[in-house]
Design an enzyme around this catalytic site. Structure first.
Site, PDB file in Angstrom:
ATOM      1  N   GLU A 108       0.820  -1.218   0.000  1.00 22.88           N
ATOM      2  CA  GLU A 108       0.000   0.000   0.000  1.00 22.88           C
ATOM      3  C   GLU A 108       0.856   1.270   0.000  1.00 22.88           C
ATOM      4  O   GLU A 108       0.371   2.356   0.325  1.00 22.88           O
ATOM      5  CB  GLU A 108      -0.970   0.026   1.195  1.00 22.88           C
ATOM      6  CG  GLU A 108      -1.651  -1.290   1.504  1.00 22.88           C
ATOM      7  CD  GLU A 108      -2.540  -1.811   0.388  1.00 22.88           C
ATOM      8  OE1 GLU A 108      -2.666  -1.126  -0.630  1.00 22.88           O
ATOM      9  OE2 GLU A 108      -3.109  -2.906   0.535  1.00 22.88           O
ATOM     10  N   ARG A 118       5.923   8.058  -6.595  1.00 24.40           N
ATOM     11  CA  ARG A 118       5.124   7.990  -7.813  1.00 24.40           C
ATOM     12  C   ARG A 118       4.786   9.402  -8.286  1.00 24.40           C
ATOM     13  O   ARG A 118       4.272  10.206  -7.524  1.00 24.40           O
ATOM     14  CB  ARG A 118       3.844   7.209  -7.496  1.00 24.40           C
ATOM     15  CG  ARG A 118       3.145   6.624  -8.687  1.00 24.40           C
ATOM     16  CD  ARG A 118       2.055   5.655  -8.274  1.00 24.40           C
ATOM     17  NE  ARG A 118       1.052   6.239  -7.398  1.00 24.40           N
ATOM     18  CZ  ARG A 118      -0.260   6.153  -7.590  1.00 24.40           C
ATOM     19  NH1 ARG A 118      -0.725   5.502  -8.632  1.00 24.40           N
ATOM     20  NH2 ARG A 118      -1.101   6.684  -6.741  1.00 24.40           N
ATOM     21  N   GLY A 157     -11.270   4.485 -19.297  1.00 19.62           N
ATOM     22  CA  GLY A 157     -12.665   4.874 -19.403  1.00 19.62           C
ATOM     23  C   GLY A 157     -13.078   5.363 -20.775  1.00 19.62           C
ATOM     24  O   GLY A 157     -14.227   5.790 -20.958  1.00 19.62           O
ATOM     25  N   ASP A 215      -0.868  -1.071 -10.495  1.00 14.63           N
ATOM     26  CA  ASP A 215      -1.104  -2.489 -10.283  1.00 14.63           C
ATOM     27  C   ASP A 215      -0.996  -3.217 -11.624  1.00 14.63           C
ATOM     28  O   ASP A 215      -1.591  -2.785 -12.623  1.00 14.63           O
ATOM     29  CB  ASP A 215      -2.499  -2.733  -9.708  1.00 14.63           C
ATOM     30  CG  ASP A 215      -2.615  -2.299  -8.255  1.00 14.63           C
ATOM     31  OD1 ASP A 215      -1.588  -2.206  -7.575  1.00 14.63           O
ATOM     32  OD2 ASP A 215      -3.752  -2.045  -7.804  1.00 14.63           O
ATOM     33  N   TRP A 253      -0.609   5.117  -0.239  1.00 15.39           N
ATOM     34  CA  TRP A 253      -1.171   5.561  -1.510  1.00 15.39           C
ATOM     35  C   TRP A 253      -2.694   5.421  -1.516  1.00 15.39           C
ATOM     36  O   TRP A 253      -3.339   5.554  -2.544  1.00 15.39           O
ATOM     37  CB  TRP A 253      -0.532   4.842  -2.703  1.00 15.39           C
ATOM     38  CG  TRP A 253      -0.960   3.435  -3.008  1.00 15.39           C
ATOM     39  CD1 TRP A 253      -1.562   2.529  -2.173  1.00 15.39           C
ATOM     40  CD2 TRP A 253      -0.812   2.778  -4.265  1.00 15.39           C
ATOM     41  NE1 TRP A 253      -1.778   1.342  -2.834  1.00 15.39           N
ATOM     42  CE2 TRP A 253      -1.334   1.469  -4.128  1.00 15.39           C
ATOM     43  CE3 TRP A 253      -0.294   3.150  -5.505  1.00 15.39           C
ATOM     44  CZ2 TRP A 253      -1.334   0.538  -5.159  1.00 15.39           C
ATOM     45  CZ3 TRP A 253      -0.298   2.217  -6.538  1.00 15.39           C
ATOM     46  CH2 TRP A 253      -0.812   0.938  -6.358  1.00 15.39           C
ATOM     47  N   ASP A 260      -5.257  -6.576   2.554  1.00 12.59           N
ATOM     48  CA  ASP A 260      -6.369  -6.631   1.595  1.00 12.59           C
ATOM     49  C   ASP A 260      -7.727  -6.612   2.277  1.00 12.59           C
ATOM     50  O   ASP A 260      -8.685  -6.049   1.736  1.00 12.59           O
ATOM     51  CB  ASP A 260      -6.257  -7.897   0.743  1.00 12.59           C
ATOM     52  CG  ASP A 260      -4.990  -7.917  -0.069  1.00 12.59           C
ATOM     53  OD1 ASP A 260      -4.990  -7.367  -1.180  1.00 12.59           O
ATOM     54  OD2 ASP A 260      -3.989  -8.462   0.415  1.00 12.59           O
TER      55      ASP A 260
END
Length: 488
Positions: A181, A227, A244, A320, A372, A428
């Protein structure tokens, strides 16, 4: 002189799913990601390796995912799933002939790739990519815990176990990790240094957006990379991003008799029954357009950073792995287009290791507690919505650290108790509850592992539990090398 340096970092992770339900959450999740993300992304990397390219990208593979991708039960399961995918494609032929033909070709490719390259698990494939330096591999703690909420002793044990697991599978220990994470608490860099970790990831806001170089943390020589959100969010953000686009295949719309996905996104507010049929040529044009846009975004960002800092700088984009192919059907094609176009645009593409070697390391930095997740703090994993999970985890940790785990030889009951505790402490479960994504399943998983741990802990105190530990090991069996005495 190049425009600057670009690092793509992919984080491959799923929680332990084998033997814990099939659909809609459970093994189906693993097999879909395997078929639609891991197979095509690894195929892309193998093709780059065959071309002699090095340092193409930085690939994180969590130990708990690696365990599933090598597990005989999961290997049989995904092979069956791939065959069933082909049967489902055939079943759609009378109603949806174009979709049926397209899915037949995709499933046939996946079956051939799996049968020729993956039948003995992921590790042999991954090791060749590591040995050829096509990628830099990142490891991590064993079962992907939210590290800031772990007792330091357990945090260190989890990290040692995870790094050892990767060494057993690959033959070498990663120098970098994807911190689960991207979570950080002050002082964690000392634990990283003690474990031999030399670099890790945080999110951009952890560095106040100053992500143009890696930064040593505190007084350590452990380097963190942030990042770059301005670039990363071109692909995926909480509200916008390439996946999208109306032309791309819609993830959420199914042809229910076959389970296949026949539609394009069409529009954000368009009902499933009103979505238009998927058009591969329109999607391919969108891939080309978005790859060009991303390359242009990277170049402009690097030029801006060079003006600010007076020298070529670094951009790190991290995602991911499961985004590419599973969530975003066209993602692997976009990935290849970008990785081929960036060098032609004058951008040096490398890994985090390569960025250090190229001198992209700045001044030391102090980092505040961060992640994050939403809000870039810890509330996704310790907020009021998951108070029950937090309390459960705290109880597991207390009981685990109170156990007498010493001994002259390994004790399989103690080993399985620790294994169940690590699975209970996976980050998770809290994430899924906070995001209301299969929250009931997540709560069940946290509770069932905590209960199994408590059962084995009680048996251990009375010198019993051998048969029960063996039974649970067949179901929850990652990290076979795990030695509970490492916590003693």
């Amino acid at each position: 002189m190049t425009e600057g340096t670009f690092c793509l970092v992919l984080h491959s992770h799923l929680p332990w799913l084998a033997h814990h339900g099939a659909w809609p959450v459970g093994e189906e999740w693993l097999y879909q990601a395997w078929a639609h993300s891991y197979l095509p992304v690894v195929d892309l990397l193998e093709r780059f390796a065959d071309e002699g390219r090095e340092d193409v990208l930085t690939l994180g593979v969590t130990p708990v995912l690696a365990a599933q991708l090598d597990d005989p039960y999961s290997l049989r399961g995904v092979h069956d799933w791939l065959g069933n995918w082909q049967l489902r494609a055939h079943s759609a032929s009378p109603r949806l002939p174009d979709l049926s033909a397209r899915e037949h070709r995709a499933s046939q490719w996946a079956l051939e790739k799996f049968e020729s390259r993956w039948r003995h698990g992921f590790s042999p494939v991954l090791r060749s990519l590591v040995d050829s330096r096509a990628i830099e591999l990142l490891g991590g703690p064993a079962a992907h815990p939210f590290q800031p909420l772990l007792d330091p002793k357990l945090r260190a044990f989890s990290l040692r176990t995870g790094l050892a697991d990767t060494r057993h599978r690959i033959g070498s220990t990663p120098e970098g990790i994807w911190a689960p994470e991207c979570a950080y608490a002050p002082g964690m860099e000392r634990g990283y240094a003690a474990a031999g970790v030399r670099r890790f990831l945080v999110d951009g806001p952890s560095l106040h957006g100053d992500t143009a170089a890696g930064r040593p943390v505190g007084d350590s020589d452990v380097v963190c990379f942030g990042r770059d959100l301005e670039v990363s969010y071109r692909v995926w953000s909480p509200k916008v991003g390439y996946p999208g686009d109306p032309a791309y295949r819609d993830f959420h719309t199914y042809d229910h008799p076959s389970g296949l996905k026949p539609s394009r996104v069409t529009g954000v507010h368009v009902a499933p029954e009103d979505k238009k049929p998927y058009d591969p040529s329109a999607a391919a044009a969108a891939v080309e357009r978005h790859a060009a846009d991303f390359v242009d975004t990277v170049v402009k960002r690097l030029r801006t950073l060079r003006e600010q800092h007076g020298k070529p700088s670094l951009v790190v984009a991290a995602y991911d792995t499961e985004l590419y192919g599973h969530w975003w059907h066209e993602g692997p094609a976009w990935l290849e287009a970008v990785l081929r176009a960036l060098p032609a645009a004058g951008v040096h593409v490398t890994t985090l290791r390569g960025a250090v070697e190229a001198g992209h390391v700045g001044a030391p930095v102090e980092i505040h507690p961060s992640s994050w997740g939403a809000g870039k703090d810890w509330h996704v994993w310790n907020g009021p919505q998951v108070a029950d999970v937090v309390d459960l985890n705290a109880g597991v940790q207390r009981e685990l650290l109170d156990l007498d785990l010493s001994g002259a030889t390994r004790n399989p009951v103690a080993d399985q108790a620790v294994r169940e505790a690590l699975l209970a402490l996976s980050s998770d479960w809290a994430f899924m509850v906070t995001k209301d994504s299969a929250a009931d399943y997540a709560r069940y998983r946290a509770k069932v592992h905590a209960d199994r741990f408590a059962e084995l802990a009680a048996a251990l105190r009375h010198g019993r539990g051998q048969e029960r530990a063996a039974e649970l090991r067949r179901v929850d069996g990652p990290f076979g090398h795990l030695d509970a005495r490492g916590l003693a």
